[in-house]
Design an enzyme around this catalytic site. Sequence first.
Site, mmCIF file in Angstrom:
data_model
loop_
_atom_site.group_PDB
_atom_site.id
_atom_site.type_symbol
_atom_site.label_atom_id
_atom_site.label_comp_id
_atom_site.label_asym_id
_atom_site.label_seq_id
_atom_site.Cartn_x
_atom_site.Cartn_y
_atom_site.Cartn_z
ATOM 1 N N SER A 4 0.801 -1.236 0.000
ATOM 2 C CA SER A 4 0.000 0.000 0.000
ATOM 3 C C SER A 4 0.828 1.278 0.000
ATOM 4 C CB SER A 4 -0.944 0.006 1.204
ATOM 5 O OG SER A 4 -2.034 -0.850 0.980
ATOM 6 N N SER A 24 -6.748 3.474 4.058
ATOM 7 C CA SER A 24 -5.996 2.715 3.054
ATOM 8 C C SER A 24 -6.926 1.982 2.094
ATOM 9 C CB SER A 24 -5.040 1.715 3.725
ATOM 10 O OG SER A 24 -4.051 1.270 2.822
ATOM 11 N N LYS A 81 0.260 3.744 -2.712
ATOM 12 C CA LYS A 81 -0.809 4.739 -2.632
ATOM 13 C C LYS A 81 -0.260 6.152 -2.442
ATOM 14 C CE LYS A 81 -4.127 1.334 -1.078
ATOM 15 N NZ LYS A 81 -4.541 0.509 0.049
#
Length: 385
Positions: free
Chosen positions: A59, A124, A62
């Site tokens: 993640s 997230s 991101k």
Amino acid sequence: MFKKFFCLLLVLTIASLSPISGAMAQVYETAAKHAYLIDFNSGSVLFSKEEDEPVPPASLAKLMTLEVVFHALKTGQLKLDEEFYISEHAWREGGANSGGSTMFAKLGSMVPLDALLHGIIVQSGNDACIAVAEGMAGNEETFAQLMNKRAEEIGLTNSHFVNSTGLPADGQKVTARDLAVLARHIIEEYPEYYHYFAIPEYTWNNITQQNRNPILGFTEGADGLKTGHTEAAGYCLVASAKRGDERLIAVLTGMKSQKERREEARKIMNWGFRAFTSRRIFDPDEKIAYANVFGGDKAEVMLVSKRPVSLFMPRSQEGNLKARVVYDGPLRAPLEEGVEVATLKVWNDDKLIYEAPLITGESIGRGTTSQRAIGALKELLLGWF
């Protein structure tokens, strides 16, 4: 052709100002497989471990998605109240049924960009990332092209993005160094949006989720940025903390558990603030060095920095730094003031720990016929070409 020139006198200047031990006091160990700790203000590298080895981003990718969005907001291409559609793809691949992190956006709903940013940063949410990617570029593949274009523009040299979420995909990779560059860029370029990273919790669709950053409220001064986890990447974190006027950025990847991630992040931040202190070497527009000039009314041009030149250095160590001003020269007249022509580089042993652009501190006009003739003779005698 031009030669690479070094201003060697600067080595003595900074060495006399800057006591330091070998490897930038790297008598520090971490359980993270890859680690990189830098001072935000100067970019000085305080600790590094396998920082250029490519790893899956999880993640942490991101952050690159967010950079694309922040850039679009800053340039007026997007507004926070614009709404994005939650497609079936976003819902299936990033929603509750996917088994990954999600903001629980409803299938077929329209969600304002401000809420999606909360969903990406605090929760997230993979669904939020996919919705943004589809809304901005039509699909994730095209959005990934935007991510890679922006990555190249801001100086990420060894990273490649395939999707907006960081979910496992062939060819998707980042490095700890690149992630630190990205985090520093986000903090510096988008201060109006950085506060999102410190929001402790967010509620969407009547579901409240806590911020996944484990050092918020746990480590003094911590205020961002992002966590990540996949089986291949392990537990990862890009974090920043500010104490007084000093801010550090830490990147840690490849840890075995959430607990280890939190402990290692807390330890490296506390160590960085305790073991190092900021020391200003040059003020803005202060003379740093001179570069040779060909064909000008002066043989040299003064070099300065737009920003203060500061190093985050060990508080009490012995030894010497090595610093040089590097440029392709001789520079050709005429030269305007304020033009970037050189780079200040500082090494500790064989590690480059600081790098900053230098600009001309004065204008250099075109020289007379005799001045140009003397310059040409110098070229021949000194072997500039």
